[in-house]
Design a protein around this motif. Sequence first.
Motif, PDB file in Angstrom:
ATOM      1  N   PRO A  58      39.189  41.577  27.231  1.00  0.00           N
ATOM      2  CA  PRO A  58      40.234  42.099  28.108  1.00  0.00           C
ATOM      3  C   PRO A  58      41.460  42.563  27.323  1.00  0.00           C
ATOM      4  O   PRO A  58      41.761  42.038  26.263  1.00  0.00           O
ATOM      5  CB  PRO A  58      40.592  40.904  28.995  1.00  0.00           C
ATOM      6  N   GLY A  59      42.121  43.552  27.871  1.00  0.00           N
ATOM      7  CA  GLY A  59      43.345  44.058  27.264  1.00  0.00           C
ATOM      8  C   GLY A  59      43.906  45.187  28.108  1.00  0.00           C
ATOM      9  O   GLY A  59      43.251  45.658  29.044  1.00  0.00           O
ATOM     10  N   ALA A  73      39.953  43.192  35.295  1.00  0.00           N
ATOM     11  CA  ALA A  73      41.010  43.702  34.412  1.00  0.00           C
ATOM     12  C   ALA A  73      41.251  42.637  33.345  1.00  0.00           C
ATOM     13  O   ALA A  73      40.319  42.229  32.670  1.00  0.00           O
ATOM     14  CB  ALA A  73      42.270  44.018  35.213  1.00  0.00           C
ATOM     15  N   GLN A  74      42.458  42.148  33.240  1.00  0.00           N
ATOM     16  CA  GLN A  74      42.771  41.179  32.193  1.00  0.00           C
ATOM     17  C   GLN A  74      42.536  39.731  32.604  1.00  0.00           C
ATOM     18  O   GLN A  74      42.396  38.863  31.749  1.00  0.00           O
ATOM     19  CB  GLN A  74      44.213  41.378  31.727  1.00  0.00           C
ATOM     20  N   PRO A 127      38.023  39.111  39.728  1.00  0.00           N
ATOM     21  CA  PRO A 127      37.889  40.560  39.894  1.00  0.00           C
ATOM     22  C   PRO A 127      39.058  41.150  40.688  1.00  0.00           C
ATOM     23  O   PRO A 127      39.599  40.500  41.583  1.00  0.00           O
ATOM     24  CB  PRO A 127      36.577  40.724  40.655  1.00  0.00           C
ATOM     25  N   VAL A 128      39.442  42.365  40.332  1.00  0.00           N
ATOM     26  CA  VAL A 128      40.506  43.073  41.052  1.00  0.00           C
ATOM     27  C   VAL A 128      39.920  43.948  42.151  1.00  0.00           C
ATOM     28  O   VAL A 128      40.636  44.439  43.021  1.00  0.00           O
ATOM     29  CB  VAL A 128      41.386  43.909  40.097  1.00  0.00           C
ATOM     30  N   LEU A 129      38.604  44.148  42.113  1.00  0.00           N
ATOM     31  CA  LEU A 129      37.898  44.925  43.130  1.00  0.00           C
ATOM     32  C   LEU A 129      36.499  44.354  43.265  1.00  0.00           C
ATOM     33  O   LEU A 129      35.814  44.135  42.259  1.00  0.00           O
ATOM     34  CB  LEU A 129      37.820  46.407  42.718  1.00  0.00           C
ATOM     35  N   LYS A 154      41.473  52.008  42.490  1.00  0.00           N
ATOM     36  CA  LYS A 154      41.983  50.653  42.226  1.00  0.00           C
ATOM     37  C   LYS A 154      42.789  50.624  40.921  1.00  0.00           C
ATOM     38  O   LYS A 154      43.874  50.023  40.884  1.00  0.00           O
ATOM     39  CB  LYS A 154      40.822  49.651  42.150  1.00  0.00           C
ATOM     40  N   ILE A 155      42.298  51.257  39.882  1.00  0.00           N
ATOM     41  CA  ILE A 155      43.016  51.282  38.608  1.00  0.00           C
ATOM     42  C   ILE A 155      44.368  51.961  38.777  1.00  0.00           C
ATOM     43  O   ILE A 155      45.378  51.496  38.219  1.00  0.00           O
ATOM     44  CB  ILE A 155      42.184  51.946  37.502  1.00  0.00           C
TER      45      ILE A 155
END
Length: 172
Positions: A89-90, A131-132, A136-138, A168-169
Motif C-alpha cells: 500500500p501507498g 487503498a492504504q 476495502p474502500v469499495l 471511487k478513486i
Amino acid sequence: MRKIGFLLALSALVLLAGCGSKIKAPKTADGGQVAIYLLADRGIQPDMSNQEVEQLNQVGDFMEKHFLGLSHKSGYAATLIENKDQFTPGPGKYLLSVKVKRYNPGNKAARILVGFGAGAVSMDTHYQLFAQGPEPVLVADDGVGSSRDWIFVVAKLNEKMLEAVTEKIKQL
C-alpha cells in the motif's frame, strides 16, 4: 482452428479495449499515474469438471488481459499479481481483488438457432478495492448476461468495474 479464432477475437478486443472509452484515470497528488494491482480469483472449485475448469481458465485469462489493456488505455499503471503479498500500500496505489462468483457458458447453438435470449451466457463477479488501509474502500457485486459470445460479457463487466473503481478513486 477454434483456437486461432479465439486468439484473433482476443487480440482484437485487447487492442480495442478502451477505444472510445470515456474512462479517464485520475492522477496522483504529484501528477503521476495511479497504480492498480489486479488480484483475480477465477472461482475454480475442487469439485468442478475438467470442462468447467477449462472454461473458467479461458474466461480468467481473457478477463485479466482485457482489464489490464482497458486500464492502461484509461491512463492507469496496471499490474496483475498472484497474491496479496505482492501489493504494498501507498499513495496512489490500489489493490483490486476480483472473484468470479458464477459463470454460465450458455448454449451457443441455442443462441444461434433460437435467439431471443435463449442459451445466453452470463457471469457474476464480486470485487473489492483496497487503498492504504486493511478495509476495502469499495465492495461491489455485478453481473452481465448476453445472447452474444462470452467475450462481450467479460468485457462489459470489466468496463463497469473500471468505471466504478475510477469514480471511487476520484472521491478519495
